[in-house]
Design a protein around this motif. Structure first.
Motif, PDB file in Angstrom:
ATOM      1  N   PHE A 178       0.813  -1.217   0.000  1.00  0.00           N
ATOM      2  CA  PHE A 178       0.000   0.000   0.000  1.00  0.00           C
ATOM      3  C   PHE A 178       0.848   1.270   0.000  1.00  0.00           C
ATOM      4  CE2 PHE A 178      -2.557  -3.311   2.092  1.00  0.00           C
ATOM      5  CZ  PHE A 178      -3.657  -3.312   1.250  1.00  0.00           C
ATOM      6  N   SER A 179       2.167   1.127  -0.060  1.00  0.00           N
ATOM      7  CA  SER A 179       3.023   2.320  -0.081  1.00  0.00           C
ATOM      8  C   SER A 179       2.957   2.972  -1.461  1.00  0.00           C
ATOM      9  CB  SER A 179       4.469   1.937   0.251  1.00  0.00           C
ATOM     10  OG  SER A 179       4.955   0.987  -0.678  1.00  0.00           O
ATOM     11  N   PRO A 180       2.780   4.297  -1.522  1.00  0.00           N
ATOM     12  CA  PRO A 180       2.624   4.972  -2.822  1.00  0.00           C
ATOM     13  C   PRO A 180       3.936   5.000  -3.604  1.00  0.00           C
ATOM     14  CG  PRO A 180       2.717   6.575  -1.036  1.00  0.00           C
ATOM     15  CD  PRO A 180       2.663   5.229  -0.392  1.00  0.00           C
ATOM     16  N   ASP A 181       3.825   4.947  -4.924  1.00  0.00           N
ATOM     17  CA  ASP A 181       4.997   5.036  -5.792  1.00  0.00           C
ATOM     18  C   ASP A 181       4.552   5.496  -7.175  1.00  0.00           C
ATOM     19  OD1 ASP A 181       3.925   2.789  -7.127  1.00  0.00           O
ATOM     20  OD2 ASP A 181       5.038   1.395  -5.854  1.00  0.00           O
ATOM     21  N   ASN A 182       5.472   5.460  -8.121  1.00  0.00           N
ATOM     22  CA  ASN A 182       5.136   5.861  -9.500  1.00  0.00           C
ATOM     23  C   ASN A 182       5.394   4.711 -10.471  1.00  0.00           C
ATOM     24  OD1 ASN A 182       7.888   5.867  -9.317  1.00  0.00           O
ATOM     25  ND2 ASN A 182       8.184   7.914 -10.182  1.00  0.00           N
ATOM     26  N   ASN A 183       5.020   3.511 -10.052  1.00  0.00           N
ATOM     27  CA  ASN A 183       5.233   2.317 -10.878  1.00  0.00           C
ATOM     28  C   ASN A 183       4.002   1.900 -11.685  1.00  0.00           C
ATOM     29  OD1 ASN A 183       7.977   1.721 -10.217  1.00  0.00           O
ATOM     30  ND2 ASN A 183       7.304   1.017  -8.210  1.00  0.00           N
ATOM     31  N   HIS A 184       2.951   2.682 -11.643  1.00  0.00           N
ATOM     32  CA  HIS A 184       1.738   2.295 -12.364  1.00  0.00           C
ATOM     33  C   HIS A 184       1.937   2.397 -13.874  1.00  0.00           C
ATOM     34  CE1 HIS A 184      -0.890   1.799  -8.918  1.00  0.00           C
ATOM     35  NE2 HIS A 184      -0.301   2.837  -8.386  1.00  0.00           N
ATOM     36  N   LEU A 185       1.096   1.692 -14.587  1.00  0.00           N
ATOM     37  CA  LEU A 185       1.200   1.665 -16.041  1.00  0.00           C
ATOM     38  C   LEU A 185       1.075   3.057 -16.638  1.00  0.00           C
ATOM     39  CD1 LEU A 185       1.516  -0.386 -18.370  1.00  0.00           C
ATOM     40  CD2 LEU A 185      -0.978  -0.440 -18.541  1.00  0.00           C
ATOM     41  N   HIS A 186       0.179   3.886 -16.087  1.00  0.00           N
ATOM     42  CA  HIS A 186       0.023   5.233 -16.637  1.00  0.00           C
ATOM     43  C   HIS A 186       1.266   6.097 -16.367  1.00  0.00           C
ATOM     44  CE1 HIS A 186      -1.930   5.481 -12.573  1.00  0.00           C
ATOM     45  NE2 HIS A 186      -1.230   6.596 -12.500  1.00  0.00           N
ATOM     46  N   HIS A 187       1.986   5.821 -15.273  1.00  0.00           N
ATOM     47  CA  HIS A 187       3.264   6.505 -15.047  1.00  0.00           C
ATOM     48  C   HIS A 187       4.287   6.107 -16.110  1.00  0.00           C
ATOM     49  CE1 HIS A 187       1.918   6.856 -10.659  1.00  0.00           C
ATOM     50  NE2 HIS A 187       2.066   8.085 -11.094  1.00  0.00           N
TER      51      HIS A 187
END
Length: 351
Positions: free
Chosen positions: A276-285
């Protein structure tokens, strides 16, 4: 008559949300309730994140005025109010991931245990039929929490979560309509309630966003869509047009956010971080770093979702297990290609 009420619920929700948003934007700026740009954010200016207020107002007012409130929807309304308040608190003062997750479990438990909305039968998927009652309740809780957080986690790009929510509602409404039974009218009308309110929000969010839906909006959208998905999965019936399987039809519109969430959770766990830790690994990133413009990312998500639904409606694969495996294999292959291109670009930039 159903068509009339569908149009009525849609436009009531649409106009309530549409007229509410300018006032919300004004108050948010005055009270400094803004989302500040950071290295995780893709926006460049301080932006209000209380769009979920308008979505909730449009949805709940339309549903209470023109919807059909049966036992399960009554429990959904109670659960959605709980989700609304935890999302609103997080948008205003920030709430820990643990507290949010605990409240989500509480809300999900209301519809699963009190509303008896659960997946009781896999209908032959993976060779599984009727589920033991305890496993049925537990698995349904996991599904609700998974879909809810999937929509929450993709809300990182202008118009993305909202557009997918509207598109999913339209697809699910079409399924309920084609089933042709009056018992699904409450869910059909509710699809139009949510679609109308979110579409109005997109007027201010789809391009150069003036407001974000925040956790309030994304959690509400994900939670209600999870309810729709479980309802469809639980229908022991096929569409008369092509013998399409209900579990496949329920999964096809939400495969992108669910698969992306699984992928990101896996990356975080392998990195030794909390899922649940936030990051910028999402597909849209990843796509944004590959210089794909935000509006094009939204169009790509929507195009793939529509294509996925059409493919798995028309393939008419009798083996549901093979359909699901094919569905996930396709999306993870696409994600692998994007990840490869992303890593290649990062290496070139660092060279």
């Amino acid at each position: 008559m159903i068509l009339f009420y569908s149009i009525l619920t849609f436009f009531w929700a649409f106009f309530v949300a549409l007229f509410a948003i300018p006032s919300i934007i004004q108050v948010a700026h005055k009270k400094q309730l803004l989302d500040i740009p950071s290295n995780r954010r893709l926006h460049m200016a301080d932006t209000p994140r209380l769009g979920g207020l308008a979505i909730f107002a449009g949805f709940i007012s339309s549903l209470m005025l023109f919807g059909e409130i049966n036992h399960s929807i009554q429990k959904l309304i109670a659960s959605t109010i709980i989700i609304f308040f935890i999302g609103l608190k997080d948008d205003m003062v920030s709430v820990s991931a643990f507290k949010k997750f605990f409240v989500q479990i509480l809300a999900a438990s209301i519809i699963v245990f009190l509303g008896d909305i659960r997946i009781a039968n896999f209908q032959g998927l993976f060779g599984i039929g009727q589920l033991p009652e305890g496993i049925s309740y537990f698995f349904t809780l996991i599904v609700v929490l998974g879909i809810t957080n999937a929509f929450n986690l993709i809300d990182g790009l202008d118009g993305l979560a909202g557009t997918l929510a509207v598109l999913t509602c339209v697809i699910y409404a079409t399924i309920f309509l084609f089933l042709g039974k009056s018992e699904y009218t409450p869910e059909l009308l509710m699809c139009f309630c949510l679609a109308g309110s979110v579409l109005a929000f997109l007027r201010y969010n789809i391009y150069k966003a003036e407001i974000f839906m925040g956790d309030t909006g994304s959690l509400i959208c994900g939670f209600i869509i999870a309810f729709f998905a479980i309802k469809i999965i639980s229908i022991n019936q096929v569409l008369e047009t092509n013998n399409a399987s209900m579990p496949i039809l329920a999964m096809a519109p939400i495969i992108l956010p669910v698969a992306d969430t699984l992928r990101v959770f896996a990356i975080r766990l392998f990195s030794g971080c909390s899922p649940f830790s936030p990051d910028n690994n999402h597909l849209h990133h990843r796509l944004s770093i590959l210089n794909v413009k935000p509006l094009m990312v939204v169009l790509l998500y929507c195009g793939y979702t529509i294509l996925n639904v059409l493919v798995f409606i028309n393939l008419n694969i009798n083996n549901a297990t093979m359909s699901v495996l094919t569905m996930y294999a396709m999306i993870f292959l696409i994600m692998f290609v994007i990840e490869f291109l992303y890593n290649r670009k990062v290496k070139l930039n660092n060279a």
